[in-house]
Design a protein around this motif. Structure first.
Motif, short mmCIF file in Angstrom:
data_model
loop_
_atom_site.label_atom_id
_atom_site.label_comp_id
_atom_site.label_asym_id
_atom_site.label_seq_id
_atom_site.Cartn_x
_atom_site.Cartn_y
_atom_site.Cartn_z
N ALA A 365 0.89 -1.30 -0.01
CA ALA A 365 0.05 -0.13 -0.16
C ALA A 365 0.87 1.25 -0.01
N VAL A 366 0.63 2.14 -0.95
CA VAL A 366 1.13 3.27 -1.04
C VAL A 366 0.36 4.55 -0.62
N HIS A 367 0.73 5.39 0.17
CA HIS A 367 0.08 6.52 0.65
C HIS A 367 0.28 7.77 0.10
N MET A 368 -0.24 8.83 0.36
CA MET A 368 0.14 10.38 -0.06
C MET A 368 -0.70 11.16 0.75
N PHE A 369 -0.04 12.17 1.77
CA PHE A 369 -0.76 12.88 2.36
C PHE A 369 -1.88 13.73 1.54
N GLN A 370 -2.93 13.91 2.57
CA GLN A 370 -4.15 14.38 1.54
C GLN A 370 -3.96 15.97 1.19
N GLY A 371 -4.25 16.16 -0.16
CA GLY A 371 -3.84 17.56 -0.56
C GLY A 371 -2.30 17.70 -1.25
N THR A 372 -1.60 16.54 -1.14
CA THR A 372 -0.42 16.65 -1.99
C THR A 372 -0.79 15.63 -3.07
N PRO A 373 -0.10 16.24 -4.40
CA PRO A 373 -0.31 15.61 -5.66
C PRO A 373 0.25 14.26 -5.67
N TYR A 374 -0.53 13.14 -5.97
CA TYR A 374 -0.09 11.73 -5.73
C TYR A 374 -0.16 11.11 -7.06
N GLN A 375 -0.54 11.83 -8.05
CA GLN A 375 -0.88 10.90 -9.53
C GLN A 375 0.59 10.42 -9.87
N ARG A 376 1.74 11.19 -9.88
CA ARG A 376 2.68 10.79 -10.51
C ARG A 376 3.35 9.31 -9.84
N TYR A 377 3.22 9.70 -8.44
CA TYR A 377 3.95 8.47 -7.53
C TYR A 377 3.01 7.16 -7.85
N PHE A 378 1.68 7.18 -7.78
CA PHE A 378 0.78 6.39 -7.88
C PHE A 378 0.81 5.49 -9.16
N THR A 379 0.98 6.63 -10.26
CA THR A 379 1.02 5.89 -11.62
C THR A 379 2.41 5.02 -11.85
N ALA A 380 3.46 5.52 -11.31
CA ALA A 380 4.71 4.63 -11.31
C ALA A 380 4.75 3.38 -10.50
N ALA A 381 3.94 3.52 -9.41
CA ALA A 381 3.85 2.28 -8.38
C ALA A 381 2.86 1.36 -9.10
N GLU A 382 1.90 1.63 -9.68
CA GLU A 382 0.92 0.77 -10.32
C GLU A 382 1.48 0.19 -11.48
N ARG A 383 2.47 0.95 -12.43
CA ARG A 383 3.30 0.27 -13.49
C ARG A 383 4.01 -0.99 -12.90
N ILE A 384 4.54 -0.94 -11.59
CA ILE A 384 5.26 -1.97 -11.24
C ILE A 384 4.26 -3.17 -10.87
N PHE A 385 3.19 -2.61 -9.83
CA PHE A 385 2.44 -3.79 -9.47
C PHE A 385 1.64 -4.37 -10.53
N THR A 386 1.17 -3.98 -11.49
CA THR A 386 0.44 -4.53 -12.76
C THR A 386 1.58 -5.39 -13.32
N ALA A 387 2.77 -5.15 -13.38
CA ALA A 387 3.71 -5.96 -14.10
C ALA A 387 3.80 -7.20 -13.43
N HIS A 388 3.40 -7.27 -11.99
CA HIS A 388 3.25 -8.67 -11.44
C HIS A 388 1.81 -9.15 -11.25
N GLU A 389 1.07 -8.81 -12.08
CA GLU A 389 -0.53 -9.25 -12.31
C GLU A 389 -1.17 -8.95 -10.90
N GLY A 390 -0.82 -7.78 -10.45
CA GLY A 390 -1.34 -7.24 -9.26
C GLY A 390 -2.91 -6.90 -9.38
N ARG A 391 -3.84 -7.15 -8.33
CA ARG A 391 -5.32 -6.92 -8.31
C ARG A 391 -5.28 -5.66 -7.08
N PRO A 392 -5.92 -4.53 -7.67
CA PRO A 392 -6.03 -3.38 -6.78
C PRO A 392 -7.09 -3.58 -5.70
N HIS A 393 -6.90 -3.00 -4.46
CA HIS A 393 -7.98 -3.00 -3.51
C HIS A 393 -9.29 -2.22 -4.21
#
Length: 439
Positions: A365-393
């Motif tokens: 689970a990756v988190h960002m403080f409310q009100g901080t831009p999270y898209q770049r971090y989450f997009t990069a993390a999601e790319r890693i997770f989906t390469a391992h056939e990840g299933r999102p919550h």
């Protein structure tokens, strides 16, 4: 901590404040009959229906411009069956109330997540979980449930009664109907000894299989920009009870984990360059501690610092690789991440769209403080997770759609076929379900 009931101009907002909706009307039924009538009336008026719990999902899974059903009057324990060791609760019951009521009766769930604010139906419908070697998510502890389907009729299911519905509805995403009551397996209350201690990131990864195998409940938090983690092992104990002393508990759980952490995040949001230095301090702020208490006091902790979260389940065998890739990505990205990354596990279960369906899983689970831009971090993390056939919550930020899910869930078609049967008119449809399940 609950979502705004009737914000400005009837706007509903979730806890993370990243989703809002303006329903045509809100209904707070006081009985299952009233709820069924509300669904039938919505159908007559051509309106969609969504039930919302405490608003703890970061996705728009509960958002609707139709009828918003609020379950706060459908709460409490309906029945305790000591012979079969089950408890039946109304769908709107907060986990906190369930845990406290069970403890008074000398009972407990086997496993639970770390937040107690959600309703039982919201938590199970989105697949909320804690960590466990042998014990699964909250939904995996369900023995029976009752739901109102698209035509307003009441359906009950269990392993013996409507087993095809039971297989799917335990993590039903609100797509199959409105859950009105849930029967959970319970056991006599027991004690857990928690051992929390810092451990280097590289050591946790090299020893991960052992740490997982040797502990009933193992999890850890890694602080980005550092090589440090905080590990937590919870195991059953013969006692005696040794809770964290109140002042120490306040200092560590309220002051350090919520108060100081809140201030650190404000500083980090205002001056991102300070985050790596803050992370070094944060990772060393919590010292090792051991305590023994009843399960809900060990598993759960207050969450007062608001955040936005993405979490993926990857096959347990892939978690070490995925974490190494995540750390390498953060180190080279120039990103400034002030929230720790949380890692937990779950055994395979037999629930159609559970993130642990049919495979032993680890959660990152990756988190960002409310009100901080999270898209770049989450997009990069999601790319890693989906390469391992990840299933999102299902209740946390992700960008996946039905086409992706049909590849990572072998039984995806089973769920959509059941949905066609139980909700042919798509009474419970919204934009989120259209994306993740298809039209």
């Amino acid at each position: 901590m609950s979502s705004t009931a009737n914000g400005k101009n009837g706007t509903w907002r979730n806890w993370g404040r990243n989703v809002s909706a303006r329903p045509a009307r809100e209904v707070t039924p006081a009985s299952v009959d009233e709820l069924a009538a509300a669904v039938r009336r919505a159908a007559e008026d051509g309106l969609k229906v969504k039930a919302v719990g405490a608003g703890h999902s970061f996705t728009s899974i509960a958002a609707t411009d139709g009828v918003l059903i609020r379950p706060q009057l459908l709460t409490g324990i309906r029945d305790i069956d000591r012979e079969n060791m089950t408890v039946t609760v109304e769908a709107g019951t907060p986990l906190k109330r369930l845990n406290m009521a069970l403890a008074r009766e000398g009972l407990s769930l086997t496993n639970m997540g770390d937040i107690m604010e959600q309703t039982v139906s919201g938590a199970t419908s989105t697949g909320t979980h804690g960590t466990g070697r042998d014990s699964g998510s909250i939904a995996a502890q369900i023995k029976g449930l009752e739901l109102v389907t698209g035509d307003g009729s009441l359906l009950t299911c269990s392993e013996k009664e409507n087993p095809d519905v039971f297989a799917a509805a335990r993590v039903g995403l609100g797509a199959l109907g409105v859950v009105t009551a849930i029967t959970f397996a319970v056991e006599p209350v027991f004690l857990l000894t928690a051992r929390e201690e810092p451990m280097p990131f590289d050591k946790v990864l090299s020893d991960f299989e052992e740490l997982w195998a040797e502990n009933e409940h193992f999890e850890f938090y890694w602080f980005p920009h550092t090589g440090s983690t905080n590990t937590k092992r919870n195991n059953r104990s013969a006692g005696p009870e040794q809770p964290v002393p109140q002042l120490k508990s306040w200092f560590e759980d309220e002051f350090l984990s919520n108060g100081v952490f809140q201030v650190a995040n404000w500083v980090g949001r205002a001056a991102p360059a300070t985050i790596p230095a803050i992370a070094q301090i944060s990772s060393k702020a919590l010292s090792a501690r051991t305590y023994t208490d009843i399960p809900y006091k060990v598993f759960t902790s207050p969450r007062r610092v608001r955040f936005v979260e993405m979490e993926y389940a990857v096959p347990r065998a892939a978690v070490v690789d995925a974490l190494r890739e995540l750390k390498a990505m953060v180190d080279r990205s120039g990103l400034r991440v002030s929230f720790p990354v949380e890692v937990r596990t779950a055994p395979a279960d037999d629930i159609t769209l559970s993130t642990a369906s049919g495979r032993d899983s680890a959660y990152i689970a990756v988190h960002m403080f409310q009100g901080t831009p999270y898209q770049r971090y989450f997009t990069a993390a999601e790319r890693i997770f989906t390469a391992h056939e990840g299933r999102p919550h299902w209740g946390k930020v992700h960008t996946r759609d039905a086409e992706y899910f049909s590849r990572v869930y072998p039984r995806f078609g089973e769920f959509t076929a059941l949905r066609d049967r139980l909700d042919p008119d798509r009474r419970f449809q919204n934009d989120y379900l259209r994306r993740v399940l298809g039209a």
